[in-house]
Design a protein around this motif. Sequence first.
Motif, short mmCIF file in Angstrom:
data_model
loop_
_atom_site.label_atom_id
_atom_site.label_comp_id
_atom_site.label_asym_id
_atom_site.label_seq_id
_atom_site.Cartn_x
_atom_site.Cartn_y
_atom_site.Cartn_z
N ARG A 1 16.97 22.61 35.83
CA ARG A 1 18.32 22.66 36.36
C ARG A 1 18.70 24.10 36.68
O ARG A 1 18.18 25.03 36.08
N ASP A 2 19.60 24.26 37.62
CA ASP A 2 20.10 25.59 37.98
C ASP A 2 21.30 25.90 37.09
O ASP A 2 22.45 25.69 37.47
N TRP A 3 21.01 26.38 35.87
CA TRP A 3 22.08 26.63 34.91
C TRP A 3 22.97 27.79 35.33
O TRP A 3 24.15 27.83 34.96
N ALA A 4 22.46 28.71 36.11
CA ALA A 4 23.31 29.81 36.60
C ALA A 4 24.40 29.24 37.51
O ALA A 4 25.56 29.64 37.42
N LEU A 5 24.04 28.31 38.36
CA LEU A 5 25.02 27.67 39.24
C LEU A 5 26.00 26.84 38.41
O LEU A 5 27.21 26.87 38.65
N PHE A 6 25.51 26.12 37.42
CA PHE A 6 26.38 25.33 36.53
C PHE A 6 27.45 26.23 35.91
O PHE A 6 28.64 25.93 35.96
N LYS A 7 27.03 27.36 35.35
CA LYS A 7 27.97 28.27 34.70
C LYS A 7 28.93 28.91 35.71
O LYS A 7 30.09 29.17 35.38
N TYR A 8 28.47 29.11 36.92
CA TYR A 8 29.29 29.72 37.98
C TYR A 8 30.51 28.84 38.31
O TYR A 8 31.55 29.34 38.71
N LEU A 9 30.39 27.55 38.12
CA LEU A 9 31.48 26.62 38.44
C LEU A 9 32.69 26.79 37.54
O LEU A 9 33.81 26.50 37.93
N PHE A 10 32.46 27.28 36.32
CA PHE A 10 33.50 27.30 35.30
C PHE A 10 34.26 28.62 35.26
O PHE A 10 33.67 29.70 35.35
N HIS A 11 35.57 28.48 35.07
CA HIS A 11 36.42 29.64 34.80
C HIS A 11 35.89 30.32 33.53
O HIS A 11 35.33 29.64 32.66
N PRO A 12 36.04 31.63 33.38
CA PRO A 12 35.54 32.29 32.16
C PRO A 12 36.05 31.66 30.86
O PRO A 12 35.37 31.72 29.84
N ASP A 13 37.22 31.04 30.90
CA ASP A 13 37.74 30.35 29.72
C ASP A 13 37.52 28.84 29.78
O ASP A 13 38.06 28.10 28.97
#
Length: 181
Positions: free
Chosen positions: A59-71
């Motif tokens: 999975r592209d976990w970098a893209l997954f994390k990019y979707l989320f606001h820092p909080d």
Amino acid sequence: MMKKLFLLILISLGTSATYSQGKSKEKEAPKDYSENVLTINSTINTLYATISGEKGKKRDWALFKYLFHPDGKLITSGKNDESKFQIRYMKPDDYIKSSGKWIVDNGFIEKEVHRTVDAFGNIAHVFSTFESFHSKTDEEPFMRGINSIQLLNDGTRWWIVNVFWDNENRRNPIPRNYLPK
């Protein structure tokens, strides 16, 4: 003279090898994921796409994390050992640590089958009904539920603030108005 030439060649090869090793260790430029978060639709579709894949597919976990606001958080609900309802808060990294290996090892494809969107100003709430499969070839889902997704538009992009979900069970069937017509 021959020793000096040999030593010069060794130094030259060593310098060349060190230089090429340094080049290969340089980080790749980060991918530009901005198109994935321009609309509510692209953000939600990307969320499903990043966690979904056949058994063994990375999975592209970098893209997954990019979707989320820092909080931003993922929040699951369910019963604990005493049959009391509880919720568990996770940051995207927590979700990856707790579920990432399992979904790759077992195959996990989550498909959205119905969506309702309510938006006002810079906020949106999406009720997204899903079905989960181990493979695209599965005929019946092994799980269904609803993701309640809150989003924020900061004027540049959409951020996922929360994904709060509950799974369907015998006592908690998905209401008809959240199923495909």
